[in-house]
Structures are given as structure tokens and as C-alpha cells.
Design an enzyme around this catalytic site. Structure first.
Site, PDB file in Angstrom:
ATOM      1  N   LYS A 115     -32.021 119.016 -30.892  1.00 19.45           N
ATOM      2  CA  LYS A 115     -31.492 117.649 -30.824  1.00 19.45           C
ATOM      3  C   LYS A 115     -30.826 117.368 -29.470  1.00 19.45           C
ATOM      4  O   LYS A 115     -31.112 116.362 -28.831  1.00 19.45           O
ATOM      5  CB  LYS A 115     -30.512 117.454 -31.982  1.00 19.45           C
ATOM      6  N   THR A 168     -31.209 119.076 -26.709  1.00 20.09           N
ATOM      7  CA  THR A 168     -32.255 119.200 -25.683  1.00 20.09           C
ATOM      8  C   THR A 168     -33.035 117.902 -25.549  1.00 20.09           C
ATOM      9  O   THR A 168     -33.322 117.445 -24.435  1.00 20.09           O
ATOM     10  CB  THR A 168     -33.217 120.360 -26.052  1.00 20.09           C
ATOM     11  N   ARG A 217     -21.335 115.928 -27.292  1.00 18.03           N
ATOM     12  CA  ARG A 217     -20.066 116.562 -27.655  1.00 18.03           C
ATOM     13  C   ARG A 217     -19.803 117.808 -26.805  1.00 18.03           C
ATOM     14  O   ARG A 217     -20.718 118.379 -26.227  1.00 18.03           O
ATOM     15  CB  ARG A 217     -20.086 116.978 -29.131  1.00 18.03           C
ATOM     16  N   LYS A 254     -24.247 130.561 -33.150  1.00 21.98           N
ATOM     17  CA  LYS A 254     -24.963 129.382 -32.685  1.00 21.98           C
ATOM     18  C   LYS A 254     -25.247 129.407 -31.182  1.00 21.98           C
ATOM     19  O   LYS A 254     -26.285 128.961 -30.717  1.00 21.98           O
ATOM     20  CB  LYS A 254     -24.145 128.130 -33.039  1.00 21.98           C
ATOM     21  N   ALA A 273     -19.504 118.320 -37.800  1.00 18.67           N
ATOM     22  CA  ALA A 273     -20.404 117.300 -38.354  1.00 18.67           C
ATOM     23  C   ALA A 273     -20.455 117.336 -39.880  1.00 18.67           C
ATOM     24  O   ALA A 273     -21.071 116.469 -40.477  1.00 18.67           O
ATOM     25  CB  ALA A 273     -21.810 117.482 -37.799  1.00 18.67           C
ATOM     26  N   PHE A 313     -25.958 117.845 -36.710  1.00 19.88           N
ATOM     27  CA  PHE A 313     -26.787 118.289 -37.834  1.00 19.88           C
ATOM     28  C   PHE A 313     -27.911 117.286 -38.122  1.00 19.88           C
ATOM     29  O   PHE A 313     -28.325 116.541 -37.244  1.00 19.88           O
ATOM     30  CB  PHE A 313     -25.934 118.554 -39.075  1.00 19.88           C
ATOM     31  N   PHE A 348     -43.105 122.938 -28.766  1.00 19.86           N
ATOM     32  CA  PHE A 348     -43.024 124.388 -28.565  1.00 19.86           C
ATOM     33  C   PHE A 348     -44.394 124.865 -28.084  1.00 19.86           C
ATOM     34  O   PHE A 348     -45.427 124.299 -28.451  1.00 19.86           O
ATOM     35  CB  PHE A 348     -42.655 125.101 -29.875  1.00 19.86           C
ATOM     36  N   TRP A 378     -38.349 120.294 -22.740  1.00 21.10           N
ATOM     37  CA  TRP A 378     -37.847 121.670 -22.615  1.00 21.10           C
ATOM     38  C   TRP A 378     -38.572 122.402 -21.480  1.00 21.10           C
ATOM     39  O   TRP A 378     -37.963 123.109 -20.694  1.00 21.10           O
ATOM     40  CB  TRP A 378     -38.060 122.415 -23.949  1.00 21.10           C
TER      41      TRP A 378
END
Length: 558
Positions: free
Chosen positions: A73, A75, A96, A107, A275, A303, A383, A411
Site C-alpha cells: 500500500k 509502495t 504515516r 513488520k 489502524a 491495513f 510482482f 516497485w
């Protein structure tokens, strides 16, 4: 083919002096308060001076329910911001700040990934500009003043069994969840049970992120309920006389932090409430300021859309008078396959049928977001193992849902890889088709608000709450808190309260374990199922692999 790690890419960034980044937005140098060469706070005087400007377009980035396969998210938020700038738009992003606990736990960092990152990565994931330390200090000051008040005679007649205000530390430390304080004899006060939450779960964090200015901040801090008397009447922070000193500690932390992406585009990184236990969005100050100095503002909510986006709409937008012009829903082929029943170890193999089976989760989120009256564009975060057939399956599904899916390769390629997504998002944002409105009115009863979210967003059949909880909600309504929104605290991994229930479950119930009044932040927290306000470290924490190399550079910070 081997790929560079996020930290290796970030280390090679060709950063520009922060004054040049501010210049892109028209922020004069004298209104940038530098923290080194590559980050700065924006002065309150400058923020006040731009309030009359026309607002830009607001784009919310959200996601499907998180899976171990990864969604990306942040990214995508960064990549989309870079993509919009590449196609000639004056855009900035608002995300954030990262908490130290998850950074050293499981994480990892939270500044994007690959070639869609915000830098300086190491600083942002460690002490940054000290905002979280300021919040921890302000919270701790109030904790100390409460126990000090009780020690010196307890003039407010606080019931020591009903002190609501827990302590905080910005670290995952399960040993502190439930503790006894004031042990050791008369000189140390009156022993009672207490505990620690992680700093991002503090109501002070939520208030910092919802307050409009320092005056609003001080009022909200004063409104916090810290304890109850024997007659169950509330004791407020203002009764302890702590809000003035807390505001002093938070004065600089209220100012948004300006940094840059790898492509030297501006980003505000400010605030970081949980969140699930809080509302999971960056600060109102950062978002509203960005809208006054950029034509497009890309922000995210924590999230999946059932938590972050729901709270962004029902809490942040309601309180700040914001309205998103477009929502970007992030999904990955890998996550669709996982929702379709494929094990993580087998995600590399093509499986179009599993993709189709897993799209139910995506469909539910599209439908829910449309319920707020906002147009939805699906971003398929690419990906390298994705096949054309798998991507086509997601696109066809999104089209059938009245949305559209666009493959984004940010990415791997940075802003260039997000150009197609940026063009479509800009078209949608400019189209004026958003008819945003929260899904419940202020006047609705608190329990009906809980039911509305549970039934419309989670698709539950019912909300299970015993008489004690219903009576508590009614009492708060009688005390004048009935117009507050509800902040649902539940697992992020499922629409239900069962983290193992993937896809788009129906026929389930939402059990309410407890309700908490965050009177300063301005919402009622509804705890559904088991929610940790103080996480623990995993068996092998990330901290074990974080160190300085021979060149003095940080290694292992993801």
C-alpha cells in the site's frame, strides 16, 4: 535475477537539499525548520498563511485485507505520487511515521519499497524528528501527574481501581502489558494495577493526528478522560491540569515533516496512529496543508479498506471536512492466489483459477468503497512472478464489478512504472464524479453506528454485545458523547473477527468485547475480538539482524 534490498536502494538515492523540495511547493526557506539537510518541519505560520488557497484533489490509497503474500500500500502511494509528477502534475504524498516497535519486530520499516520509497529511510524508521518521543513524553507526564495527584491527598477523589490512563512506550514489550505500579512502601504511593500500551495506541497520538491547531490540540488533551470516581463520574485531563504542559511538549511535533521520494518529489510524513485501535491515518494538519499547496495529494489509510478506509471516511473526513476525489484499492496477484487457497510457498507458480477464486475479497472492498459514493480504481501492484493471464483475470474481475484494474510496476521502475495508473487516477479525480458521504449520520445512536459498520462493511448478520456494554453506550449518549463516530478495533486479516477467515465471509457475528471512550480524540473505540494495544516481539525479531557495518551504515532495516 537478484534485486537490491530497499535499504540498498535508499542508500543510493540522489537526495536534494530539503530547501529545494520546499521550493517545489512554494514554501519559503524561512518557513522550513531543518533537521539536518534532508528533512524539515513546516512552520505553523506558513500553514496558517495558506489556508485561503484553493484545495487540490485528494486521492486515498487503501488495500485488500493484508496477507503474508504482501500488498504494498505505501509502495503504491509513493509510486503513484511519483507517477503523477512524471505526467506533469503538481503532486505530493502524505503518509504515516513508523513506530520503533514494528521496525524491530516483524513488520520492518514503513517508507515504501523498491524504487518507490521515501527517504531518508533510516532516519524515518528510527528517531526521525522526535515526534513519537514527544508523544511518549507528553503521555508519560500525564501518567506521572495522575499518580502524583493521588499521592498528595487525591483531592479529586479518584478511585484508584478505575484509573483508565495506562502508560506507553514505543516498543513491542509484552512484559509490560499488565503490571503493578507504586510498589515498595508508603513513599512510592498507593499500589494499583496498571500497564503499558505502545505509543501509537495512545490517545495523545490520535489527538495529534486529528487536531487542527495548537489551541484545538490543548482543548482535546484537556477533554481526555483519565479516571473515574467511586460514583463513576469522569475525571478529565484538565482536572489534573496537565494539558498546558503536554501541549508545550507537543508544540514542534504538531508541525508536519517534509521529506522526499527517491525521485525528489515532496512528501509529508507525520503522525502514526494504530489502524485497528485508532483511526490509522496520517495527521489532519499534514493532509489539509498538502491540499493547499499541491494540486494532487496522495495519502493512505492503514491495513485493509474495512479498517483504514472506513475510518478515513467516517472519522478523519467527517472531522476535518475532507472528501476523497478517487480511491485507489491496492491488490496483488499473489494475495488473490492466497485468498484463493494457495499456500505461500506455492505462490510463484501460475494459477489463474486460484486468482479468480481469491477475487471475492477484492470485490467486497470495491463494493464497500462505492458505498461511500467514491469512484474506485484498482492498482495491481506488480510482482515479477505475475503472469499475463493472472493479471488479466484480476482486470476482468474488476471490470465486472464496475471498476477497473491497472497494472503498476512502480516497485521495479519507480514513477515511470506508475504512469498508466497516474493518468487514470488523475482523470477520475478531475471528473467530479465523487459524491462522498460517510455511511452513518452523527445523530445515529452509538450501537446503531456499530451495527451499520458491522453489517455494511463486514457483512455480519449481527452484533453481539451484552447488557453492560449497551448500558455503557447509553450512558455516554446521556453525557453528550452520542454524536461521536465509532472506531472499530478488530483483526486486519479478515472482514470478520476471525483472522483465519479469508475471502468475503458472510453469516458471521461481530462480538463486542469492550468499548472505550476517547473523548479527546472524539471517537468511541469498539473492541471486537482479541486486539493487542501492546504487541510482542516474534521469536526471531528483526532487531537481531540490525547493525552498523564497517562503513558505519545501518544494515538489516529492511
Amino acid at each position: 535475477m537478484s534485486y537490491k534490498s530497499d535499504i540498498e536502494i535508499a542508500r543510493e538515492a540522489q537526495k536534494k537539499p530539503i530547501q529545494e523540495i520546499g521550493d517545489k511547493l512554494g514554501i519559503p526557506t524561512e518557513h522550513l525548520l531543518p533537521y539536518g539537510h534532508d528533512k524539515a518541519k513546516v512552520s505553523q505560520d506558513y500553514i496558517n498563511s495558506v489556508q485561503g488557497n484553493k484545495s487540490g484533489k485528494l486521492i486515498l490509497v487503501t488495500a485488500i485485507n493484508p496477507t503474508p503474500a504482501g500488498e504494498g500500500k505505501t509502495t503504491t502511494t509513493v509510486g503513484l505520487g511519483d507517477g503523477l509528477n512524471r505526467i506533469g502534475k503538481k503532486a505530493m504524498i502524505c503518509i504515516r511515521e513508523a513506530s520503533l516497535g514494528p521496525n524491530f519486530g516483524m513488520k520492518g520499516g514503513a517508507a515504501g519499497g523498491g524504487y518507490a520509497q521515501v527517504v531518508p529511510m533510516e532516519d524515518m524508521n528510527l528517531h526521525f524528528t522526535g515526534d513519537f518521543h514527544a508523544i511518549t513524553s507528553a503521555h508519560s507526564l500525564l501518567s506521572a501527574m495522575i499518580d502524583n495527584h493521588i499521592y498528595w491527598g487525591n483531592e479529586l477523589e479518584i478511585d484508584v481501581r478505575r484509573v483508565q490512563w495506562r502508560r506507553v512506550v514505543d516498543m513491542n514489550d509484552r512484559a509490560l502489558r499488565q503490571i503493578n505500579v507504586s510498589l515498595g512502601g508508603v513513599a512510592n504511593g498507593f499500589p494499583r494495577e496498571g500497564g503499558f500500551d505502545i505509543t501509537v495506541a495512545s490517545e495523545v497520538m490520535a489527538i495529534l493526528c486529528l487536531a487542527k491547531d495548537l489551541q484545538d490540540l490543548e482543548k482535546r488533551l484537556g477533554d481526555m478522560i483519565v479516571a473515574y470516581r467511586r460514583d463513576r463520574s469522569p475525571v478529565f485531563c484538565r482536572d489534573i491540569k496537565a494539558e498546558g504542559a503536554m501541549t508545550v511538549l507537543l508544540k514542534d511535533a504538531m508541525q508536519p515533516n517534509l521529506v522526499q521520494t527517491l525521485e525528489n518529489n515532496p512528501a509529508f510524513v507525520h503522525g502514526g496512529p494504530f489502524a485497528n485501535i485508532a483511526h490509522g491515518c496520517n495527521s489532519v494538519t499534514a493532509t489539509t496543508t498538502a491540499l493547499k499547496i499541491a494540486d494532487y495529494v496522495v495519502t493512505e489509510a492503514g491495513f485493509g479498506a474495512d479498517l483504514g478506509a472506513e475510518k478515513f471516511m467516517n472519522i478523519k473526513c467527517r472531522k476535518a471536512g475532507l472528501a476523497p476525489d478517487c480511491v485507489v484499492l491496492v491488490a496483488t496477484v499473489r494475495a488473490m492466489k492466497m485468498n484463493g487457497g494457495v499456500a505461500k510457498a506455492d505462490l510463484g507458480a501460475e494459477n489463474v483459477e486460484a486468482v479468480k477464486n481469491g477475487c471475492a475479497n477484492l470485490g467486497r472492498h470495491i463494493e464497500n468503497l462505492k458505498g461511500f459514493g467514491v469512484p474506485v480504481v484498482v492498482a495491481v501492484n506488480h510482482f515479477v512472478t505475475d503472469t499475463d493471464a493472472e493479471v488479466a483475470a484480476v482486470s476482468e474481475f474488476a471490470k465486472a464489478q464496475g471498476s477497473e484494474a491497472i497494472l503498476s510496476r512502480h516497485w521495479e521502475l519507480g514513477g515511470e512504472g506508475a504512469e498508466a495508473l497516474a493518468r487514470r487516477v488523475a482523470e477520475v479525480a478531475e471528473s467530479g464524479t465523487s459524491q462522498f458521504s460517510p455511511i452513518y449520520p452523527d445523530e445515529m445512536s452509538l450501537f446503531e453506528k456499530i451495527e451499520t459498520v458491522a453489517k455494511r462493511i463486514y457483512r455480519a448478520d449481527e452484533v453481539l454485545a451484552d447488557k453492560k456494554i449497551r448500558d455503557q453506550l447509553k450512558l455516554w449518549e446521556e453525557q453528550g458523547y452520542g454524536n461521536l463516530p465509532v472506531c472499530m478495533a478488530k483483526t486486519q486479516y479478515s472482514f470478520s473477527t476471525d483472522p483465519n477467515l479469508r475471502g468475503a465471509p458472510t453469516g458471521h457475528s461481530v462480538p463486542v468485547r469492550e468499548v472505550r471512550l476517547s473523548a479527546g480524540a472524539g471517537f468511541v473505540v469498539v473492541v471486537c475480538g482479541e486486539i493487542m494495544t501492546m504487541p510482542g516481539l516474534p521469536r526471531t525479531p528483526a532487531a537481531e539482524n540490525i547493525h552498523l557495518n564497517e562503513g558505519g551504515q545501518i544494515e538489516g532495516l529492511f
